[in-house]
Motif scaffolding. Sequence first.
Motif, PDB file in Angstrom:
ATOM      1  N   MET A 100     -20.251 -33.717 -14.363  1.00 51.76           N
ATOM      2  CA  MET A 100     -19.421 -34.835 -14.795  1.00 51.76           C
ATOM      3  C   MET A 100     -19.152 -35.743 -13.605  1.00 51.76           C
ATOM      4  SD  MET A 100     -15.517 -34.907 -16.281  1.00 51.76           S
ATOM      5  CE  MET A 100     -15.888 -34.233 -17.885  1.00 51.76           C
ATOM      6  N   ALA A 101     -19.283 -37.054 -13.818  1.00 52.81           N
ATOM      7  CA  ALA A 101     -19.044 -38.034 -12.760  1.00 52.81           C
ATOM      8  C   ALA A 101     -19.933 -37.743 -11.552  1.00 52.81           C
ATOM      9  CB  ALA A 101     -17.569 -38.075 -12.358  1.00 52.81           C
ATOM     10  N   THR A 102     -21.236 -37.701 -11.788  1.00 51.62           N
ATOM     11  CA  THR A 102     -22.201 -37.445 -10.715  1.00 51.62           C
ATOM     12  C   THR A 102     -23.144 -38.631 -10.568  1.00 51.62           C
ATOM     13  OG1 THR A 102     -23.895 -36.396 -12.104  1.00 51.62           O
ATOM     14  CG2 THR A 102     -22.135 -34.992 -11.251  1.00 51.62           C
ATOM     15  N   ASP A 103     -23.710 -38.747  -9.383  1.00 53.10           N
ATOM     16  CA  ASP A 103     -24.706 -39.774  -9.090  1.00 53.10           C
ATOM     17  C   ASP A 103     -25.885 -39.078  -8.408  1.00 53.10           C
ATOM     18  OD1 ASP A 103     -26.254 -41.875  -8.147  1.00 53.10           O
ATOM     19  OD2 ASP A 103     -24.557 -43.080  -7.497  1.00 53.10           O
ATOM     20  N   GLY A 104     -27.032 -39.102  -9.068  1.00 52.98           N
ATOM     21  CA  GLY A 104     -28.211 -38.486  -8.478  1.00 52.98           C
ATOM     22  C   GLY A 104     -28.207 -36.975  -8.506  1.00 52.98           C
ATOM     23  N   MET A 105     -27.516 -36.360  -9.471  1.00 55.88           N
ATOM     24  CA  MET A 105     -27.578 -34.906  -9.588  1.00 55.88           C
ATOM     25  C   MET A 105     -28.970 -34.488 -10.045  1.00 55.88           C
ATOM     26  SD  MET A 105     -25.186 -32.211 -11.722  1.00 55.88           S
ATOM     27  CE  MET A 105     -25.947 -32.311 -13.349  1.00 55.88           C
ATOM     28  N   THR A 106     -29.552 -33.511  -9.354  1.00 56.94           N
ATOM     29  CA  THR A 106     -30.856 -32.966  -9.720  1.00 56.94           C
ATOM     30  C   THR A 106     -30.686 -31.526 -10.167  1.00 56.94           C
ATOM     31  OG1 THR A 106     -32.059 -34.391  -8.172  1.00 56.94           O
ATOM     32  CG2 THR A 106     -33.152 -32.372  -8.865  1.00 56.94           C
ATOM     33  N   VAL A 107     -31.221 -31.215 -11.350  1.00 59.52           N
ATOM     34  CA  VAL A 107     -31.249 -29.833 -11.837  1.00 59.52           C
ATOM     35  C   VAL A 107     -32.712 -29.484 -12.049  1.00 59.52           C
ATOM     36  CG1 VAL A 107     -30.446 -28.217 -13.588  1.00 59.52           C
ATOM     37  CG2 VAL A 107     -29.018 -30.177 -12.960  1.00 59.52           C
ATOM     38  N   ARG A 108     -33.184 -28.497 -11.303  1.00 58.38           N
ATOM     39  CA  ARG A 108     -34.615 -28.210 -11.251  1.00 58.38           C
ATOM     40  C   ARG A 108     -34.868 -26.710 -11.297  1.00 58.38           C
ATOM     41  NH1 ARG A 108     -35.560 -30.660  -6.731  1.00 58.38           N
ATOM     42  NH2 ARG A 108     -35.401 -28.804  -5.419  1.00 58.38           N
ATOM     43  N   LYS A 109     -35.783 -26.297 -12.140  1.00 54.61           N
ATOM     44  CA  LYS A 109     -36.190 -24.894 -12.248  1.00 54.61           C
ATOM     45  C   LYS A 109     -34.992 -23.972 -12.492  1.00 54.61           C
ATOM     46  CE  LYS A 109     -40.381 -25.370  -9.450  1.00 54.61           C
ATOM     47  NZ  LYS A 109     -41.141 -24.893  -8.273  1.00 54.61           N
ATOM     48  N   VAL A 110     -34.104 -24.431 -13.358  1.00 52.04           N
ATOM     49  CA  VAL A 110     -32.973 -23.616 -13.783  1.00 52.04           C
ATOM     50  C   VAL A 110     -33.297 -22.994 -15.135  1.00 52.04           C
ATOM     51  CG1 VAL A 110     -30.585 -23.719 -14.626  1.00 52.04           C
ATOM     52  CG2 VAL A 110     -31.199 -24.819 -12.468  1.00 52.04           C
ATOM     53  N   TYR A 111     -33.034 -21.710 -15.260  1.00 51.20           N
ATOM     54  CA  TYR A 111     -33.194 -20.996 -16.522  1.00 51.20           C
ATOM     55  C   TYR A 111     -31.820 -20.888 -17.169  1.00 51.20           C
ATOM     56  CZ  TYR A 111     -37.648 -19.754 -14.412  1.00 51.20           C
ATOM     57  OH  TYR A 111     -38.893 -19.810 -13.816  1.00 51.20           O
ATOM     58  N   ALA A 112     -31.587 -21.685 -18.210  1.00 50.74           N
ATOM     59  CA  ALA A 112     -30.298 -21.707 -18.899  1.00 50.74           C
ATOM     60  C   ALA A 112     -30.493 -21.032 -20.250  1.00 50.74           C
ATOM     61  CB  ALA A 112     -29.811 -23.135 -19.065  1.00 50.74           C
ATOM     62  N   VAL A 167     -31.733 -36.302 -12.467  1.00 50.34           N
ATOM     63  CA  VAL A 167     -33.105 -35.819 -12.629  1.00 50.34           C
ATOM     64  C   VAL A 167     -33.038 -34.383 -13.155  1.00 50.34           C
ATOM     65  CG1 VAL A 167     -35.281 -35.268 -11.496  1.00 50.34           C
ATOM     66  CG2 VAL A 167     -33.977 -37.284 -10.767  1.00 50.34           C
ATOM     67  N   PHE A 168     -33.709 -34.150 -14.296  1.00 47.64           N
ATOM     68  CA  PHE A 168     -33.751 -32.819 -14.910  1.00 47.64           C
ATOM     69  C   PHE A 168     -35.220 -32.459 -15.057  1.00 47.64           C
ATOM     70  CE2 PHE A 168     -29.946 -35.036 -16.050  1.00 47.64           C
ATOM     71  CZ  PHE A 168     -28.954 -34.095 -15.869  1.00 47.64           C
ATOM     72  N   ARG A 169     -35.680 -31.543 -14.235  1.00 43.05           N
ATOM     73  CA  ARG A 169     -37.119 -31.329 -14.110  1.00 43.05           C
ATOM     74  C   ARG A 169     -37.463 -29.836 -14.080  1.00 43.05           C
ATOM     75  NH1 ARG A 169     -38.856 -35.142  -9.987  1.00 43.05           N
ATOM     76  NH2 ARG A 169     -39.320 -36.498 -11.787  1.00 43.05           N
ATOM     77  N   LYS A 170     -38.432 -29.451 -14.907  1.00 44.75           N
ATOM     78  CA  LYS A 170     -39.005 -28.096 -14.903  1.00 44.75           C
ATOM     79  C   LYS A 170     -37.957 -27.013 -15.172  1.00 44.75           C
ATOM     80  CE  LYS A 170     -42.986 -29.112 -11.943  1.00 44.75           C
ATOM     81  NZ  LYS A 170     -43.735 -28.741 -10.730  1.00 44.75           N
ATOM     82  N   ASN A 171     -36.968 -27.327 -16.012  1.00 43.17           N
ATOM     83  CA  ASN A 171     -35.999 -26.323 -16.424  1.00 43.17           C
ATOM     84  C   ASN A 171     -36.462 -25.621 -17.693  1.00 43.17           C
ATOM     85  OD1 ASN A 171     -33.768 -27.063 -14.449  1.00 43.17           O
ATOM     86  ND2 ASN A 171     -34.105 -29.031 -15.472  1.00 43.17           N
ATOM     87  N   TYR A 172     -35.877 -24.461 -17.940  1.00 44.58           N
ATOM     88  CA  TYR A 172     -36.168 -23.694 -19.147  1.00 44.58           C
ATOM     89  C   TYR A 172     -34.843 -23.395 -19.831  1.00 44.58           C
ATOM     90  CZ  TYR A 172     -37.968 -19.869 -22.110  1.00 44.58           C
ATOM     91  OH  TYR A 172     -38.313 -19.069 -23.162  1.00 44.58           O
ATOM     92  N   ALA A 173     -34.600 -24.032 -20.984  1.00 46.69           N
ATOM     93  CA  ALA A 173     -33.354 -23.845 -21.723  1.00 46.69           C
ATOM     94  C   ALA A 173     -33.676 -23.186 -23.050  1.00 46.69           C
ATOM     95  CB  ALA A 173     -32.646 -25.178 -21.925  1.00 46.69           C
ATOM     96  N   ARG A 222     -40.754 -32.577 -17.850  1.00 47.55           N
ATOM     97  CA  ARG A 222     -41.470 -31.291 -17.795  1.00 47.55           C
ATOM     98  C   ARG A 222     -40.543 -30.080 -17.950  1.00 47.55           C
ATOM     99  NH1 ARG A 222     -44.681 -32.007 -12.384  1.00 47.55           N
ATOM    100  NH2 ARG A 222     -43.000 -33.516 -12.031  1.00 47.55           N
ATOM    101  N   ASN A 223     -39.599 -30.181 -18.867  1.00 51.43           N
ATOM    102  CA  ASN A 223     -38.754 -29.045 -19.207  1.00 51.43           C
ATOM    103  C   ASN A 223     -39.331 -28.308 -20.415  1.00 51.43           C
ATOM    104  OD1 ASN A 223     -36.260 -29.716 -17.417  1.00 51.43           O
ATOM    105  ND2 ASN A 223     -36.755 -31.633 -18.469  1.00 51.43           N
ATOM    106  N   ARG A 224     -38.987 -27.039 -20.543  1.00 52.84           N
ATOM    107  CA  ARG A 224     -39.303 -26.266 -21.756  1.00 52.84           C
ATOM    108  C   ARG A 224     -37.982 -25.986 -22.462  1.00 52.84           C
ATOM    109  NH1 ARG A 224     -43.763 -22.162 -23.243  1.00 52.84           N
ATOM    110  NH2 ARG A 224     -42.881 -21.142 -25.085  1.00 52.84           N
ATOM    111  N   LEU A 225     -37.868 -26.468 -23.701  1.00 57.46           N
ATOM    112  CA  LEU A 225     -36.642 -26.359 -24.485  1.00 57.46           C
ATOM    113  C   LEU A 225     -36.983 -25.603 -25.753  1.00 57.46           C
ATOM    114  CD1 LEU A 225     -35.635 -30.109 -23.969  1.00 57.46           C
ATOM    115  CD2 LEU A 225     -34.947 -28.143 -22.571  1.00 57.46           C
ATOM    116  N   GLU A 226     -36.420 -24.410 -25.897  1.00 60.68           N
ATOM    117  CA  GLU A 226     -36.914 -23.501 -26.927  1.00 60.68           C
ATOM    118  C   GLU A 226     -35.778 -22.713 -27.570  1.00 60.68           C
ATOM    119  OE1 GLU A 226     -40.226 -19.881 -27.306  1.00 60.68           O
ATOM    120  OE2 GLU A 226     -39.744 -20.739 -25.350  1.00 60.68           O
ATOM    121  N   GLY A 227     -35.756 -22.667 -28.907  1.00 62.65           N
ATOM    122  CA  GLY A 227     -34.844 -21.780 -29.622  1.00 62.65           C
ATOM    123  C   GLY A 227     -33.398 -22.225 -29.639  1.00 62.65           C
TER     124      GLY A 227
END
Length: 369
Positions: A148-160, A177-183, A213-218
Amino acid sequence: MTKCHIAYLACTAALLGAGLGATPAAAVRATLVVHPGESIQKAVDAAQSGDTVLVAPGTYYESVKVTTPGLTLRGSGRTTVIMPDPKVAVTPPGTTASSSADTTKDTASCAEGGNGICVVGTKTHNLEGVTVSDLTVTGFARSGVFGMATDGMTVRKVYAVKNGVWGIAQERSVHGVFRKNYARDNGDAGLFLANTIKAEEGATDTGGVVVDRNRLEGNRIGLTVRRLRNLTVAGNYVTGNCAGVFVVGDENKPKAGAVTVRDNLLVSNNKSCPKTERLPALQGSGVVLTGAEDSLVTRNLITGNAGNSPLSGGIVLFKSFVGVTSERNRISDNTLDNNSPADLVNTDTGQGNSFTGNYCRASKPSGLC
């Protein structure tokens, strides 16, 4: 030349550099390493802007709040697992998605709010340049990662995985930037981006957020973009959700839109989800635009999305449930097959929407393919 001589010369060069305008010591970036049994939060609190908190493989039962700009919180891959602390009670103000943001306005309430990692600025200043990467967040009552209230937050290769509401979520933020995460298997959206949750406001300009390039499944919905403008959703694999990608607007001004959805693979998003206060029952939706304008949906491969919801179909334009139409959206050069009730569905009465160059078999109304 011996190793001692080499080491001596290296030290001499470093000293000479220090005398010739080298980077000040205050600007030197440190890496703080956290091992199982140690506190990630303590390392984050001790870190300075530009530092990296590196978390070794293991399971850590805590929530983590980040309020230091330029900080990198990095795990060692999916074997770095962050889970809720069983000793911390989650604040009970409702269990819906709309309440999840209320408990994070005070950053100290990250754990009590049911969130795993909170990256939070203030009402007057966005927190800049934070990166969260290479770790697993699972089992939290609300969000795995929340910004919340971020500038340029990057979330990368996070398994959520298996969080109660959202896998990864962000609001009131820009340049993310949200890149190569798996949710996977989160209660609402695997990835949720919005202007704000608890107030009725017009869409905000994200400054070019990238979802790549995220994978969003289920999940209930793979990706929800709510009341935002100016972002790109590209190269994602979205499968097994009740619905794939939602771009959502309403009666507030400015209108949601100016979103590019391109080069994504959306396959068999046929999980069945019951209706909520905001949406009907969901099943079999690929890409849905509702109450949005000036968006481009192009070069996507969309196949096998089938259901009986009003929002079912490969690409669906739908007048929002508060009666706002979608206008001037371009649906072009997509490949669609075996989506039901049709590959392209337009039940919207908005003006200026176009369907060109799409390869598909069936549309409602006919003639869009």
